[in-house]
Design an enzyme around this catalytic site. Structure first.
Site, mmCIF file in Angstrom:
data_model
loop_
_atom_site.group_PDB
_atom_site.id
_atom_site.type_symbol
_atom_site.label_atom_id
_atom_site.label_comp_id
_atom_site.label_asym_id
_atom_site.label_seq_id
_atom_site.Cartn_x
_atom_site.Cartn_y
_atom_site.Cartn_z
ATOM 1 N N ARG A 91 24.391 41.513 58.533
ATOM 2 C CA ARG A 91 22.972 41.895 58.411
ATOM 3 C C ARG A 91 22.089 40.686 58.674
ATOM 4 N NH1 ARG A 91 21.825 41.820 51.973
ATOM 5 N NH2 ARG A 91 23.443 40.321 51.534
ATOM 6 N N ARG A 174 15.534 32.661 57.194
ATOM 7 C CA ARG A 174 16.213 31.632 56.399
ATOM 8 C C ARG A 174 16.445 30.401 57.251
ATOM 9 N NH1 ARG A 174 21.642 33.280 53.249
ATOM 10 N NH2 ARG A 174 22.586 33.545 55.289
ATOM 11 N N ASP A 250 32.923 32.769 51.570
ATOM 12 C CA ASP A 250 31.966 32.967 52.669
ATOM 13 C C ASP A 250 30.552 32.588 52.238
ATOM 14 O OD1 ASP A 250 32.656 35.403 51.118
ATOM 15 O OD2 ASP A 250 30.887 36.226 52.089
HETATM 16 P P1 AMP Z 1 27.088 38.855 50.829
HETATM 17 O O1 AMP Z 1 27.586 39.575 49.627
HETATM 18 O O2 AMP Z 1 25.622 38.976 51.037
HETATM 19 O O3 AMP Z 1 27.539 37.443 50.871
HETATM 20 O O4 AMP Z 1 27.743 39.597 52.083
HETATM 21 C C1 AMP Z 1 29.112 39.743 52.245
HETATM 22 C C2 AMP Z 1 29.406 40.376 53.591
HETATM 23 O O5 AMP Z 1 28.878 41.696 53.654
HETATM 24 C C3 AMP Z 1 28.823 39.649 54.784
HETATM 25 O O6 AMP Z 1 29.721 39.767 55.849
HETATM 26 C C4 AMP Z 1 27.557 40.399 55.062
HETATM 27 O O7 AMP Z 1 27.142 40.263 56.384
HETATM 28 C C5 AMP Z 1 27.993 41.823 54.767
HETATM 29 N N1 AMP Z 1 26.860 42.659 54.392
HETATM 30 C C6 AMP Z 1 26.153 42.601 53.252
HETATM 31 N N2 AMP Z 1 25.175 43.521 53.251
HETATM 32 C C7 AMP Z 1 25.256 44.195 54.416
HETATM 33 C C8 AMP Z 1 24.517 45.268 55.009
HETATM 34 N N3 AMP Z 1 23.492 45.843 54.392
HETATM 35 N N4 AMP Z 1 24.905 45.683 56.229
HETATM 36 C C9 AMP Z 1 25.933 45.115 56.855
HETATM 37 N N5 AMP Z 1 26.657 44.113 56.363
HETATM 38 C C10 AMP Z 1 26.339 43.650 55.150
HETATM 39 MG MG MG Z 2 27.207 36.002 52.126
#
Ligand code: AMP
Ligand code: MG
Length: 492
Positions: A91, A174, A250
């Site tokens: 995203r 960001r 990550d």
């Molecule tokens: P995060 O928990 O924000 O670190 O995200 C973990 C993973 O989930 C990353 O690969 C993000 O790109 C993916 N991700 C989180 N939210 C979304 C969303 N709304 N749509 C697509 N991918 C997402």
């Molecule tokens: Mg992340």
């Protein structure tokens, strides 16, 4: 369009398997929330252009200016201990890099800008609430002097995103020293792509650890550089009461910046076992667990570097293990030095850490607010006549009184005037942190009443965390019982 953003995209020049090229996602009604004008100037960007219709189209991910090369970066990661071989920017898009006024290369990424090849089942969008939260907390961290990604701007898209409810969509611009994560290395390690690991290591050495280039074993110097920066970073978090909330690999930056403000939160009452994140059921990422999780993540990083450390696997492992032993002492040195500063100790004596720990324990037992105890303790440096505000924070104030006797014995052995000690302590102990209930109130006002004034005010207060701001004194207060935030949620 002339190029309003002087991009120079080194990551997009890396091999194609490092990312996916993507196109902007049209949105229905881009509208600006705010441009961080000071940061724009620091980046050498024109804040007026960013606020223009073209600039807002860009910030909402609607249209790209010349020089942008939008890519979604590939990465993997351990999420709550489980390895996921492909995550990636699902995203977000890296639109380009600029060289800031200090000659530092910085990424500009749009988060919430729509689906990418890495979106899996997600919609690629972000909701307004988490965008405001990240804006506030990342800028507060910067003002506290803690390495962090920054927020250049926020915009709404006019789209609706579906979460637990229908929510307004938003995009956050960001800024990061880079978006390379431990998980980026893991992505290639999982594919046994040693050549990519080498290319990526070269890239981050050039960008973040140029001194490692001349080391006998550059990959080892890189590992040790990341270990040191993460140890310092996590110590800095603990010293201000920050809980990251999702320390997945990550979400750990190779450059050593705080990244990915999801369900993060600041402690009110001091409690090492504190967890806010609704998805962290077992307290893996609790406040007090952060140093050990940091080392766990760095161990995953070290594993990816093994092919670069030695051709002999056993030797490579031995080198990695030795490098990782730096973490504990480095973290402790930073944390203990910080505790001393918080308690106004300018020299180091045996027993100092134990003395401050006794205060921390007393806070936990007496429901005392972490930030306010240290802030008011600065005034108590002037003498016991100034103890009332701090002692009142303890359920049983006599616990503080007994501790203060020990503290005064200790500080009495230093040749520092009371006034000077107070000044030093005020510079080490912020009055204003981004308290959860304040952030919630900002989000509610924006969502329910389209009122962004509370957002502006909170940002302004948090931009000067160490200054008394009598007109905003209430922003230093902990939540009333009814205002307490019990859980925070990911932006996803
Ligand atoms: P995060 O928990 O924000 O670190 O995200 C973990 C993973 O989930 C990353 O690969 C993000 O790109 C993916 N991700 C989180 N939210 C979304 C969303 N709304 N749509 C697509 N991918 C997402
Ligand atoms: Mg992340």
């Amino acid at each position: 369009m002339t190029a309003p953003l002087p991009f120079d995209n080194s990551y997009a020049r890396l091999p194609e398997r490092f990312y996916a090229r993507i196109a902007p996602n049209r949105v229905s009604a881009p509208r600006l929330i705010k441009v961080n004008r000071a940061l724009a100037l620091d980046l050498g960007l024109d804040p007026d252009w960013l606020e223009s219709p073209e600039g807002v189209d860009f910030l909402a991910g609607h249209a790209m200016p010349d020089g942008a090369e939008p890519i979604a970066q590939a990465y993997a990661g351990h999420q709550f201990g489980q390895f996921v071989p492909q995550l990636g920017d699902g995203r977000a898009m890296l639109v380009g890099e600029v060289i800031d006024r200090h000659g530092v290369r910085r990424d500009i990424q749009l988060k919430g800008s729509g689906p990418t090849p890495f979106s899996r089942r997600g919609d690629g969008r972000a909701a307004l609430g988490p965008v405001l939260r990240e804006y506030i907390v990342s800028e507060a961290m910067a003002a506290l002097g803690i390495p962090t990604t920054r927020t250049l701007a926020a915009a709404t898209t006019g789209e609706t995103v579906v979460r637990e409810a229908f929510l307004p969509g938003a995009v956050l611009a960001r800024v990061a020293s880079s978006h390379v994560r431990v998980g980026t290395f893991q992505y290639f390690a999982a594919r046994k792509d040693a050549e990519a690991i080498r290319t990526l290591a070269d890239h981050v050495i050039d960008r973040h650890y140029p001194e490692a280039r001349d080391a006998a074993l550059p990959a080892r110097a890189l590992l040790e550089g990341v270990v040191d920066r993460q140890a310092d970073l996590i110590a800095a978090w603990l010293l201000v009461g920050f809980i990251h909330g999702v320390m997945n690999t990550d979400n750990m930056s190779i450059a050593g910046e705080t990244i990915d403000y999801g369900p993060c939160a600041f402690l009110d009452v001091f409690d090492p076992s504190k967890v806010f994140s609704s998805i962290d059921q077992f307290g893996r990422y609790a406040y007090g667990a952060q140093p050990s999780i940091g080392l766990w993540n760095l161990t995953r990083f070290a594993e990816t570097l093994l092919p670069l450390l030695d051709d002999d696997q056993d030797k490579a492992v031995a080198i990695a293990q030795e490098s990782l032993t730096r973490f504990g002492p480095r973290f402790e040195a930073a944390f203990h030095a910080g505790l001393r500063r918080k308690a106004g100790l300018t020299t180091a004596e045996e027993g100092d850490v134990e003395l401050v720990r006794a205060l921390l324990d007393a806070m936990t037992e007496n429901q005392a607010d972490y930030t306010l105890v240290f802030r008011y303790l600065a005034d108590a440096a002037l003498g016991a006549a100034h103890d009332e505000p701090v002692r009142r924070l303890f359920v049983d104030p006599t616990v503080f009184d007994r501790w203060a006797v020990r503290w005064r014995e200790r500080t009495g052995r230093e040749a520092v005037t009371a006034e000077d000690r107070r000044i030093l302590m005020r510079a080490a102990n912020p009055a204003f942190i981004p308290r959860n209930h304040r952030i919630e109130a900002v989000i509610r006002a924006a969502m329910d009443r389209n009122d962004f004034k509370p957002f502006e005010t909170l940002l302004q207060v948090l931009s000067r965390p160490f200054d008394d701001q009598p007109e905003h004194a209430a922003y230093a207060d902990p939540p009333a019982l009814t205002e307490q935030v019990l859980a925070t949620f990911c932006g996803t």
